[in-house]
Write a protein that holds these residues in place. Structure first.
Motif, mmCIF file in Angstrom:
data_model
loop_
_atom_site.group_PDB
_atom_site.id
_atom_site.type_symbol
_atom_site.label_atom_id
_atom_site.label_comp_id
_atom_site.label_asym_id
_atom_site.label_seq_id
_atom_site.Cartn_x
_atom_site.Cartn_y
_atom_site.Cartn_z
ATOM 1 N N SER A 106 0.809 -1.227 0.000
ATOM 2 C CA SER A 106 0.000 0.000 0.000
ATOM 3 C C SER A 106 0.833 1.264 0.000
ATOM 4 O O SER A 106 0.401 2.304 -0.500
ATOM 5 C CB SER A 106 -0.920 -0.002 1.223
ATOM 6 N N GLY A 107 2.005 1.208 0.574
ATOM 7 C CA GLY A 107 2.823 2.418 0.704
ATOM 8 C C GLY A 107 2.373 3.330 1.823
ATOM 9 O O GLY A 107 2.930 4.410 2.023
ATOM 10 N N ASP A 108 1.385 2.905 2.588
ATOM 11 C CA ASP A 108 0.863 3.704 3.702
ATOM 12 C C ASP A 108 1.637 3.346 4.974
ATOM 13 O O ASP A 108 1.250 2.456 5.733
ATOM 14 C CB ASP A 108 -0.628 3.416 3.884
ATOM 15 N N TYR A 109 2.742 4.046 5.211
ATOM 16 C CA TYR A 109 3.621 3.709 6.334
ATOM 17 C C TYR A 109 2.973 3.971 7.693
ATOM 18 O O TYR A 109 3.400 3.418 8.710
ATOM 19 C CB TYR A 109 4.936 4.488 6.229
ATOM 20 N N ALA A 110 1.947 4.799 7.728
ATOM 21 C CA ALA A 110 1.244 5.056 8.988
ATOM 22 C C ALA A 110 0.522 3.814 9.489
ATOM 23 O O ALA A 110 0.206 3.699 10.688
ATOM 24 C CB ALA A 110 0.254 6.206 8.817
ATOM 25 N N SER A 111 0.289 2.863 8.603
ATOM 26 C CA SER A 111 -0.425 1.646 9.002
ATOM 27 C C SER A 111 0.462 0.651 9.742
ATOM 28 O O SER A 111 0.014 -0.452 10.066
ATOM 29 C CB SER A 111 -1.004 0.955 7.764
ATOM 30 N N ILE A 112 1.690 1.032 10.020
ATOM 31 C CA ILE A 112 2.596 0.123 10.724
ATOM 32 C C ILE A 112 2.065 -0.236 12.104
ATOM 33 O O ILE A 112 2.357 -1.303 12.646
ATOM 34 C CB ILE A 112 4.010 0.742 10.830
ATOM 35 N N TYR A 113 1.250 0.642 12.681
ATOM 36 C CA TYR A 113 0.680 0.355 13.997
ATOM 37 C C TYR A 113 -0.276 -0.840 13.955
ATOM 38 O O TYR A 113 -0.580 -1.416 14.999
ATOM 39 C CB TYR A 113 -0.047 1.589 14.533
ATOM 40 N N ASP A 114 -0.726 -1.194 12.770
ATOM 41 C CA ASP A 114 -1.588 -2.364 12.641
ATOM 42 C C ASP A 114 -0.796 -3.664 12.766
ATOM 43 O O ASP A 114 -1.376 -4.728 13.000
ATOM 44 C CB ASP A 114 -2.305 -2.351 11.282
ATOM 45 N N TYR A 115 0.506 -3.583 12.599
ATOM 46 C CA TYR A 115 1.352 -4.769 12.628
ATOM 47 C C TYR A 115 2.012 -4.990 13.993
ATOM 48 O O TYR A 115 2.399 -6.112 14.317
ATOM 49 C CB TYR A 115 2.456 -4.663 11.569
ATOM 50 N N ILE A 116 2.175 -3.920 14.752
ATOM 51 C CA ILE A 116 2.887 -3.996 16.017
ATOM 52 C C ILE A 116 1.902 -3.934 17.176
ATOM 53 O O ILE A 116 0.985 -3.102 17.179
ATOM 54 C CB ILE A 116 3.911 -2.843 16.141
ATOM 55 N N ASN A 117 2.095 -4.796 18.157
ATOM 56 C CA ASN A 117 1.257 -4.797 19.363
ATOM 57 C C ASN A 117 1.736 -3.677 20.282
ATOM 58 O O ASN A 117 2.416 -3.918 21.281
ATOM 59 C CB ASN A 117 1.344 -6.157 20.072
ATOM 60 N N THR A 118 1.393 -2.446 19.921
ATOM 61 C CA THR A 118 1.940 -1.281 20.626
ATOM 62 C C THR A 118 1.552 -1.245 22.096
ATOM 63 O O THR A 118 2.348 -0.839 22.950
ATOM 64 C CB THR A 118 1.479 0.016 19.934
ATOM 65 N N ALA A 119 0.328 -1.665 22.407
ATOM 66 C CA ALA A 119 -0.125 -1.627 23.802
ATOM 67 C C ALA A 119 0.721 -2.555 24.673
ATOM 68 O O ALA A 119 1.217 -2.159 25.737
ATOM 69 C CB ALA A 119 -1.594 -2.011 23.890
ATOM 70 N N LYS A 120 0.915 -3.805 24.210
ATOM 71 C CA LYS A 120 1.692 -4.770 24.982
ATOM 72 C C LYS A 120 3.168 -4.381 25.019
ATOM 73 O O LYS A 120 3.820 -4.480 26.064
ATOM 74 C CB LYS A 120 1.536 -6.157 24.360
ATOM 75 N N ALA A 121 3.693 -3.940 23.872
ATOM 76 C CA ALA A 121 5.097 -3.546 23.819
ATOM 77 C C ALA A 121 5.364 -2.376 24.758
ATOM 78 O O ALA A 121 6.374 -2.352 25.473
ATOM 79 C CB ALA A 121 5.488 -3.177 22.389
ATOM 80 N N THR A 122 4.467 -1.390 24.756
ATOM 81 C CA THR A 122 4.615 -0.235 25.651
ATOM 82 C C THR A 122 4.543 -0.671 27.105
ATOM 83 O O THR A 122 5.301 -0.181 27.955
ATOM 84 C CB THR A 122 3.517 0.805 25.366
ATOM 85 N N GLN A 123 3.634 -1.604 27.408
ATOM 86 C CA GLN A 123 3.502 -2.103 28.769
ATOM 87 C C GLN A 123 4.794 -2.795 29.229
ATOM 88 O O GLN A 123 5.275 -2.576 30.345
ATOM 89 C CB GLN A 123 2.338 -3.091 28.862
ATOM 90 N N ILE A 124 5.357 -3.615 28.347
ATOM 91 C CA ILE A 124 6.589 -4.329 28.689
ATOM 92 C C ILE A 124 7.744 -3.362 28.896
ATOM 93 O O ILE A 124 8.471 -3.425 29.894
ATOM 94 C CB ILE A 124 6.930 -5.347 27.584
ATOM 95 N N ILE A 125 7.918 -2.422 27.948
ATOM 96 C CA ILE A 125 9.045 -1.483 28.025
ATOM 97 C C ILE A 125 8.916 -0.576 29.237
ATOM 98 O O ILE A 125 9.887 -0.339 29.962
ATOM 99 C CB ILE A 125 9.130 -0.660 26.723
ATOM 100 N N SER A 126 7.691 -0.055 29.471
ATOM 101 C CA SER A 126 7.491 0.816 30.632
ATOM 102 C C SER A 126 7.700 0.048 31.929
ATOM 103 O O SER A 126 8.235 0.581 32.910
ATOM 104 C CB SER A 126 6.093 1.439 30.594
ATOM 105 N N GLY A 127 7.274 -1.228 31.942
ATOM 106 C CA GLY A 127 7.483 -2.055 33.130
ATOM 107 C C GLY A 127 8.959 -2.270 33.415
ATOM 108 O O GLY A 127 9.394 -2.251 34.566
ATOM 109 N N ILE A 128 9.726 -2.478 32.360
ATOM 110 C CA ILE A 128 11.166 -2.667 32.512
ATOM 111 C C ILE A 128 11.820 -1.409 33.080
ATOM 112 O O ILE A 128 12.632 -1.457 34.017
ATOM 113 C CB ILE A 128 11.801 -3.059 31.171
ATOM 114 N N LEU A 129 11.475 -0.259 32.514
ATOM 115 C CA LEU A 129 12.055 0.995 32.982
ATOM 116 C C LEU A 129 11.621 1.318 34.403
ATOM 117 O O LEU A 129 12.419 1.774 35.234
ATOM 118 C CB LEU A 129 11.661 2.136 32.029
ATOM 119 N N LEU A 130 10.339 1.086 34.697
ATOM 120 C CA LEU A 130 9.826 1.359 36.035
ATOM 121 C C LEU A 130 10.475 0.455 37.075
ATOM 122 O O LEU A 130 10.690 0.860 38.227
ATOM 123 C CB LEU A 130 8.305 1.171 36.051
#
Length: 756
Positions: free
Chosen positions: A134-158
């Motif tokens: 598609s060339g629609d690079y904004a749709s990358i959020y559809d491929y990445i589990n941003t909620a879980k990834a953010t939870q894991i990364i924030s948990g690690i930092l916290l």
């Protein structure tokens, strides 16, 4: 078609075994440090207990395997072919990254590395998919589990902040209760402390961990859940009574039992939390292959057409694979030399006693120490003096069991080791049972740093170095994240375009780098052993001082001898590259002398009463050695700068004369090295007798150069270099002879002392 993916699976599991080895080598720091640093029990016992914990903990890992399958990216958006590319890139990047950190002896996070590698590879493949569709690079959020990834990364930092804070608070109050003279308090409060520690470990490690084990009956889980408070209270009562029995009747220090149980618990928590980092990816790849293979046999769907939505479902991990991984981890724990190197870093930073500092201060550490000194002075001015003095008595350190500077002296006491293990194991277990893969390295490291700060282990003499070490380690963690993301993304792109050929090349490169790293590390260990001769624990008598000093002199003389010859030869050939290597090699000689001088305090403290007068001799010997190293440093660096600046070559006669001196110096240094290697000190007189002849020869060459200037010499730069080399050679000879005279006098006095 299937054969290609079977080969990839074999490669992935082979990489997983390697990843287990390099990963455990780094993460052994998590559960070994407290027991090793406190020297509560022999190392063999520590390893046995930790091995049992790792083996049992492997069974608890199944619930966390979903992180590799669906925790970072959304499987349903990727085809089977793309999933395999992601997993292959992640494993190659992980092995290389962890081995690098092991080689430099820094603890890093296997959890952070695997999370960011999965993220990097998934982002790369997602961008490539989008680019060719598609060339629609904004749709990358559809491929990445941003909620879980953010939870894991924030948990690690916290977890970094939480671990440091809780560790400091618990240690502070524990020290207020026990003080450093804990032997007096242990009979009164040791039972309650043991009961609390054992209960906490039981609750978070066993009771909370039961739900991760598939074979545990549902009825038992329900009973434990409904009666948790009652079980905790009964456990506390039972463990307190048991601890009192151990203290009163068996006369066993309950803190040592807590350390052993804590080591087991922390090793179990480590395996339960971190095993996913090593085998989660290949297991997910295997499960992906089974899902695709079943669909291919039923419908004939191709790898680049089959979406992996089924990978998001609940898939159990075979217990056999978990146990096999646990066995590999245990074997690594016993035989990995790199694990001990990483362990030394944390123990060095958290030790209570003084010692050689590994890290150099930087502007951040200086600024932080200066800031907290000001804050501390303000707080001290507000707190009543009487109250401050009473607190200070609790932190008054007792005399160590072994003299300061000895290798067998504990780095910290049993109270701090117990707190480190109990707090870290509980924090990790809480995260494991919440299925949140926090970094066990971050938690254990920051707990250790928090407890050492609360224990006032960082005083005015050491704080700036310890803080610099912590800053370097934490900085390395951020580097881990960035390099893991970028490395996995790069490898994914290479495999995406290069296919099976790219995989073969990358795996081969990884194997070569790992083997090379092992060879280099083995060589470094041999060099470090040579440099640590002076720090042996039995350096206490005059005879041992003589032997130890002989080894130091022989080592430095040998280095100077080789360096002088190399410099003269390379200067004659005008070889810039080799002169540059010589100039860098001088740094090692200077570091060796600097480390020797840095340990003078501990050397003097370790002397017996009859040998204290020998400390002056030792100091003067080091001073002469430093003068000699400074002379060879001047000769080497000025030779390098002369060639580096493209000045004219020395004349043939000048090179010939320098080579003549080199031959005489080589004979001199060989004779001296032989004297100190064989302890044939009676031959020192013969060497000293040649002193004037050598000095006269150098003076003759200086006069010859003066005559050249009056007749044929046309280069002022050559003259400056040549005179400098001759004069420093003269100083080198003088310092060497002064050292020999001093050693001869001391040796004769030592013989008389022993005779009388």
């Amino acid at each position: 078609m299937e054969d290609v993916y079977v080969v990839m699976l074999v490669a992935l599991f082979a990489l997983a075994i390697t990843d287990l080895v390099v990963g455990v080598s780094n993460d052994a720091v998590n559960f070994l440090n407290s027991a090793i640093g406190s020297k509560a029990v022999p190392l063999r016992t520590i390893l046995i207990v930790a091995s049992l914990g790792v083996a049992v903990g492997a069974v608890f890992s199944s619930g966390l395997m979903e992180v590799a399958r669906e925790g970072i990216f959304i499987p349903g958006k990727f085809y089977f072919e793309e999933i395999m590319i992601i997993f292959m890139a992640v494993m190659i990047a992980d092995i290389l990254l962890l081995d690098f950190f092991n080689s430099i002896g820094l603890p890093t996070s296997t959890t952070v590395s695997i999370v960011f590698e999965l993220l990097g590879a998934a982002v790369c493949v997602s961008l490539l998919k989008i680019h060719y569709s598609s060339g629609d690079y904004a749709s990358i959020y559809d491929y990445i589990n941003t909620a879980k990834a953010t939870q894991i990364i924030s948990g690690i930092l916290l977890s970094v902040v939480i671990a440091f804070t809780i560790g400091a608070i618990v240690q502070y109050f524990s020290r207020l209760i026990f003080s450093f003279q804990y032997e007096k308090k242990i009979k009164y409060v040791g039972a309650a402390f043991g009961g609390l520690s054992f209960t906490a470990i039981l609750y978070f490690i066993l009771m909370k961990g039961l739900k991760s084990i598939a074979i545990v009956p549902a009825g038992l889980l329900e009973y434990v859940s409904n009666n948790a408070l009652f079980i905790v209270l009964i456990s506390f009562l039972i463990f307190t009574i048991l601890s009192q029995v151990i203290i009163s009747f068996f006369r066993i220090n309950i803190l040592k039992i807590i350390i052993l149980v804590g080591t087991f618990a922390l090793a179990l928590a480590f395996a339960g939390n971190d095993l996913v980092n090593f085998i989660g990816v290949p297991i997910a790849a295997w499960q992906s292959f089974e899902i695709w293979q079943a669909a291919h046999q039923a419908t004939g769907v191709m790898p680049n057409e089959f979406l992996m939505g089924d990978l998001s479902g609940q898939v159990s991990t075979p217990v056999g694979l978990l146990l096999l991984a646990g066995i590999i981890m245990v074997i690594t724990l016993w035989f990995s030399k790199k694990a001990m190197k990483v362990t030394d870093t944390e123990i060095n930073l958290s030790r209570q006693r003084d010692g050689a500092e590994r890290f150099e201060p930087n502007f951040i550490s200086r600024g932080l120490v200066r800031y907290f000194l000001v804050v501390g002075n303000v707080i001290e001015s507000v707190i009543p003096k009487s109250f401050s003095e009473r607190l200070g008595e609790k932190f008054q350190k007792s005399e160590p069991a072994a003299p300061a500077g000895r290798l067998d002296a504990p780095s910290f006491d049993l109270v701090r080791a117990s707190v480190n293990l109990v707090v870290a194991s509980i924090l990790i277990s809480i995260a494991t049972n919440l299925k949140l893969p926090l970094s066990t390295t971050y938690v254990t490291f920051m707990v250790a740093m928090g407890t050492s700060l609360a224990d006032r282990a960082w005083d005015r003499d050491s704080a700036v170095y310890r803080v610099a070490g912590v800053v370097n380690v934490i900085g390395g963690w951020f580097v881990t994240a960035l390099v893991a993301f970028a490395g996995a993304a790069l490898f994914a792109a290479i495999i995406y375009f290069g296919g099976i050929i790219a995989i073969a090349i990358l795996v081969l490169v990884a194997v070569i780098l790992i083997v090379r790293s092992a060879i280099v590390h083995s060589r470094q260990l041999k060099e470090e052993k040579k440099l640590k001769r002076y720090n042996r624990s039995d350096l206490v008598t005059i005879n041992e001082i003589t032997v130890e000093t002989s080894e130091n002199i022989s080592s430095v003389i040998g280095g100077i001898n080789k360096m002088y010859t190399k410099t003269v030869d390379n200067l004659g050939y005008h070889d810039l590259n080799k002169l540059k290597k010589n100039s860098k090699a001088i740094d090692k000689l200077e570091e060796e002398i600097d480390e020797l001088k840095g340990n003078i305090f501990y050397f003097i403290k370790s002397l017996d009463d009859d040998s204290v007068e020998a400390s002056k001799f030792y100091i003067l010997i080091l001073d002469y050695l430093q003068d000699m190293v400074q002379s060879i440093g001047f000769i080497t660096r000025n030779s390098y700068n002369h060639v580096h600046n493209n000045h004219k070559n020395l004349k043939f006669n000048q090179v010939r004369d320098l080579k003549g001196i080199d031959e005489k110096m080589q004979k001199l240094f060989d004779d001296i090295q032989h004297i100190f290697d064989t302890h044939s000190f009676s031959n020192i007189d013969q060497v000293i007798a040649e002193k004037q002849q050598l000095l006269d020869h150098v003076s003759e060459l200086i006069q010859k150069q003066i005559n050249r200037i009056r007749t044929s010499e046309t280069s002022p730069k050559n003259t400056k270099l040549y005179f400098g080399l001759l004069l420093e050679t003269k100083d080198l000879i003088t310092s060497t002879m002064s050292l020999l005279q001093l050693f001869q006098e001391f040796n004769q006095e030592a013989k008389q002392t022993i005779t009388y």
